[in-house]
Motif scaffolding. Structure first.
Motif, PDB file in Angstrom:
ATOM      1  N   LEU A   1      15.992 -10.720   0.405  1.00 35.19           N
ATOM      2  CA  LEU A   1      15.232 -11.901   0.817  1.00 35.19           C
ATOM      3  C   LEU A   1      15.966 -13.203   0.497  1.00 35.19           C
ATOM      4  CD1 LEU A   1      11.568 -10.997  -0.190  1.00 35.19           C
ATOM      5  CD2 LEU A   1      12.485 -11.225   2.124  1.00 35.19           C
ATOM      6  N   GLY A   2      17.035 -13.126  -0.303  1.00 32.95           N
ATOM      7  CA  GLY A   2      17.805 -14.324  -0.633  1.00 32.95           C
ATOM      8  C   GLY A   2      17.640 -14.804  -2.063  1.00 32.95           C
ATOM      9  N   PHE A   3      16.810 -14.126  -2.853  1.00 33.58           N
ATOM     10  CA  PHE A   3      16.653 -14.508  -4.254  1.00 33.58           C
ATOM     11  C   PHE A   3      17.971 -14.299  -4.987  1.00 33.58           C
ATOM     12  CE2 PHE A   3      12.251 -13.994  -3.162  1.00 33.58           C
ATOM     13  CZ  PHE A   3      11.534 -14.739  -4.076  1.00 33.58           C
ATOM     14  N   ARG A   4      18.183 -15.115  -6.001  1.00 35.50           N
ATOM     15  CA  ARG A   4      19.362 -14.969  -6.856  1.00 35.50           C
ATOM     16  C   ARG A   4      18.921 -14.538  -8.251  1.00 35.50           C
ATOM     17  NH1 ARG A   4      23.131 -20.263  -5.709  1.00 35.50           N
ATOM     18  NH2 ARG A   4      23.152 -20.089  -3.446  1.00 35.50           N
ATOM     19  N   ARG A   5      19.732 -13.675  -8.838  1.00 30.80           N
ATOM     20  CA  ARG A   5      19.482 -13.290 -10.228  1.00 30.80           C
ATOM     21  C   ARG A   5      19.799 -14.493 -11.109  1.00 30.80           C
ATOM     22  NH1 ARG A   5      20.776  -7.096 -11.499  1.00 30.80           N
ATOM     23  NH2 ARG A   5      20.234  -6.231  -9.469  1.00 30.80           N
ATOM     24  N   GLU A   6      18.841 -14.854 -11.940  1.00 36.51           N
ATOM     25  CA  GLU A   6      19.029 -16.014 -12.805  1.00 36.51           C
ATOM     26  C   GLU A   6      19.027 -15.661 -14.285  1.00 36.51           C
ATOM     27  OE1 GLU A   6      17.177 -19.515  -9.994  1.00 36.51           O
ATOM     28  OE2 GLU A   6      15.951 -18.785 -11.634  1.00 36.51           O
ATOM     29  N   ALA A   7      18.514 -14.494 -14.620  1.00 34.06           N
ATOM     30  CA  ALA A   7      18.422 -14.152 -16.036  1.00 34.06           C
ATOM     31  C   ALA A   7      18.282 -12.648 -16.216  1.00 34.06           C
ATOM     32  CB  ALA A   7      17.208 -14.841 -16.672  1.00 34.06           C
ATOM     33  N   THR A   8      18.790 -12.181 -17.331  1.00 35.82           N
ATOM     34  CA  THR A   8      18.479 -10.844 -17.808  1.00 35.82           C
ATOM     35  C   THR A   8      17.749 -11.030 -19.127  1.00 35.82           C
ATOM     36  OG1 THR A   8      20.404  -9.854 -16.748  1.00 35.82           O
ATOM     37  CG2 THR A   8      19.399  -8.614 -18.557  1.00 35.82           C
ATOM     38  N   LEU A   9      16.481 -10.679 -19.120  1.00 36.39           N
ATOM     39  CA  LEU A   9      15.659 -10.788 -20.322  1.00 36.39           C
ATOM     40  C   LEU A   9      15.735  -9.445 -21.033  1.00 36.39           C
ATOM     41  CD1 LEU A   9      12.683 -12.569 -18.536  1.00 36.39           C
ATOM     42  CD2 LEU A   9      14.542 -13.640 -19.828  1.00 36.39           C
TER      43      LEU A   9
ATOM     44  N   ALA B   1       0.855  -1.177   0.000  1.00 32.21           N
ATOM     45  CA  ALA B   1       0.000   0.000   0.000  1.00 32.21           C
ATOM     46  C   ALA B   1       0.896   1.234   0.000  1.00 32.21           C
ATOM     47  CB  ALA B   1      -0.881  -0.003   1.243  1.00 32.21           C
ATOM     48  N   PRO B   2       0.616   2.206  -0.851  1.00 30.87           N
ATOM     49  CA  PRO B   2       1.388   3.445  -0.789  1.00 30.87           C
ATOM     50  C   PRO B   2       1.315   4.021   0.626  1.00 30.87           C
ATOM     51  CG  PRO B   2       0.065   3.381  -2.778  1.00 30.87           C
ATOM     52  CD  PRO B   2      -0.371   2.220  -1.924  1.00 30.87           C
ATOM     53  N   GLY B   3       2.462   4.421   1.149  1.00 29.68           N
ATOM     54  CA  GLY B   3       2.508   4.972   2.496  1.00 29.68           C
ATOM     55  C   GLY B   3       2.552   3.927   3.596  1.00 29.68           C
ATOM     56  N   SER B   4       2.745   2.660   3.250  1.00 27.74           N
ATOM     57  CA  SER B   4       2.836   1.627   4.286  1.00 27.74           C
ATOM     58  C   SER B   4       4.055   1.892   5.165  1.00 27.74           C
ATOM     59  CB  SER B   4       2.898   0.234   3.661  1.00 27.74           C
ATOM     60  OG  SER B   4       3.999   0.124   2.796  1.00 27.74           O
ATOM     61  N   PRO B   5       3.992   1.485   6.429  1.00 28.03           N
ATOM     62  CA  PRO B   5       5.096   1.801   7.341  1.00 28.03           C
ATOM     63  C   PRO B   5       6.396   1.098   6.971  1.00 28.03           C
ATOM     64  CG  PRO B   5       3.343   0.593   8.483  1.00 28.03           C
ATOM     65  CD  PRO B   5       2.892   0.796   7.071  1.00 28.03           C
ATOM     66  N   PRO B   6       7.522   1.665   7.390  1.00 30.27           N
ATOM     67  CA  PRO B   6       8.811   1.015   7.143  1.00 30.27           C
ATOM     68  C   PRO B   6       8.806  -0.412   7.690  1.00 30.27           C
ATOM     69  CG  PRO B   6       9.130   3.226   8.019  1.00 30.27           C
ATOM     70  CD  PRO B   6       7.656   2.937   8.106  1.00 30.27           C
ATOM     71  N   GLY B   7       9.437  -1.305   6.950  1.00 32.02           N
ATOM     72  CA  GLY B   7       9.503  -2.713   7.341  1.00 32.02           C
ATOM     73  C   GLY B   7       8.368  -3.551   6.793  1.00 32.02           C
ATOM     74  N   SER B   8       7.377  -2.917   6.176  1.00 33.33           N
ATOM     75  CA  SER B   8       6.237  -3.663   5.642  1.00 33.33           C
ATOM     76  C   SER B   8       6.665  -4.628   4.545  1.00 33.33           C
ATOM     77  CB  SER B   8       5.171  -2.710   5.089  1.00 33.33           C
ATOM     78  OG  SER B   8       4.649  -1.899   6.109  1.00 33.33           O
ATOM     79  N   GLY B   9       7.570  -4.205   3.694  1.00 33.20           N
ATOM     80  CA  GLY B   9       8.031  -5.081   2.611  1.00 33.20           C
ATOM     81  C   GLY B   9       8.703  -6.322   3.151  1.00 33.20           C
ATOM     82  N   GLN B  10       9.560  -6.146   4.138  1.00 33.52           N
ATOM     83  CA  GLN B  10      10.249  -7.289   4.731  1.00 33.52           C
ATOM     84  C   GLN B  10       9.243  -8.237   5.372  1.00 33.52           C
ATOM     85  OE1 GLN B  10      13.351  -7.425   3.895  1.00 33.52           O
ATOM     86  NE2 GLN B  10      13.826  -9.313   4.924  1.00 33.52           N
ATOM     87  N   GLY B  11       8.249  -7.692   6.062  1.00 34.83           N
ATOM     88  CA  GLY B  11       7.217  -8.520   6.674  1.00 34.83           C
ATOM     89  C   GLY B  11       6.414  -9.276   5.635  1.00 34.83           C
ATOM     90  N   LEU B  12       6.023  -8.577   4.565  1.00 32.34           N
ATOM     91  CA  LEU B  12       5.289  -9.223   3.471  1.00 32.34           C
ATOM     92  C   LEU B  12       6.122 -10.351   2.879  1.00 32.34           C
ATOM     93  CD1 LEU B  12       3.269  -7.626   0.644  1.00 32.34           C
ATOM     94  CD2 LEU B  12       5.215  -9.051   0.069  1.00 32.34           C
ATOM     95  N   GLY B  13       7.402 -10.077   2.629  1.00 34.17           N
ATOM     96  CA  GLY B  13       8.273 -11.089   2.042  1.00 34.17           C
ATOM     97  C   GLY B  13       8.423 -12.309   2.937  1.00 34.17           C
ATOM     98  N   GLN B  14       8.686 -12.092   4.216  1.00 37.00           N
ATOM     99  CA  GLN B  14       8.883 -13.215   5.131  1.00 37.00           C
ATOM    100  C   GLN B  14       7.613 -14.049   5.281  1.00 37.00           C
ATOM    101  OE1 GLN B  14      11.736 -14.360   6.380  1.00 37.00           O
ATOM    102  NE2 GLN B  14      12.801 -12.740   5.289  1.00 37.00           N
TER     103      GLN B  14
END
Length: 176
Positions: free
Chosen positions: A136-144, A90-103
């Motif tokens: 989050l630990g993802f690895r880059r696998e491709a450049t399209l 959500a625009p304006g979501s509090p800091p750390g929201s992305g990390q929480g969503l990801g986890q």
């Protein structure tokens, strides 16, 4: 914020207008493959189709019971245990929201669904999302190369992947 205060819950019809407002916000829309405004009718038709698809998992991410984001998991190969994901906050979501969503999403993907691999595609110009995936630990696998056309220019897309065993290792857990 404790883990108990962060959660995913199924997206409901009552969430449509809120999620559409997030999706159509300029700060979200500019990082999407479809960058034009989406109408409520289009959004409702998409939700009806997606809700009937057993391979799709549509979620609302909440912090302290307040909706802060949207997650879409799409199982593309059930046999191999592979899915794609997409999300936005959500625009304006509090800091750390992305990390929480990801986890929360990764725990659901690997523990609840038992996936082997989660994949993502990120526009190369979306530096924030590129860093987010890497944290989050993802690895880059491709450049399209020139994979996305915005109506004026072509843009590269970065393909990411995260294996269940890699995520478990990052969490200090035994592989699933």
């Amino acid at each position: 914020m404790t883990q108990l205060e962060r959660r995913l819950r199924p997206m409901l019809g009552a969430d449509l207008e809120r999620v559409l407002a997030w999706r159509n916000h300029p700060d979200v829309r500019r990082h999407m493959y479809t960058q034009r405004l989406i109408t409520l009718e289009e959004h409702q038709a998409w939700f009806e189709r997606a809700s009937r698809d057993t391979r799709r998992h549509l979620w609302i991410y909440e912090q302290a019971s307040i909706p802060q984001g949207y997650v879409n998991l799409n199982i593309v190969d059930e046999y191999a245990g592979r899915a794609d994901w997409g999300f936005y906050l959500a625009p304006g979501s509090p800091p750390g929201s992305g990390q929480g969503l990801g986890q929360c999403t990764l725990a659901y993907a690997f523990h609840t669904l038992g996936l082997h691999k989660l994949c993502a595609e990120v526009l190369a110009k979306n530096h924030r999302s590129l860093r987010f995936h890497e944290r989050l630990g993802f690895r880059r696998e491709a450049t399209l190369r020139d994979h996305y056309f915005d109506g004026n220019d072509y843009h590269d897309v970065i393909g990411f992947g995260l294996l269940a065993e890699e995520w478990c290792h990052l969490q200090g857990e035994d592989p699933v």
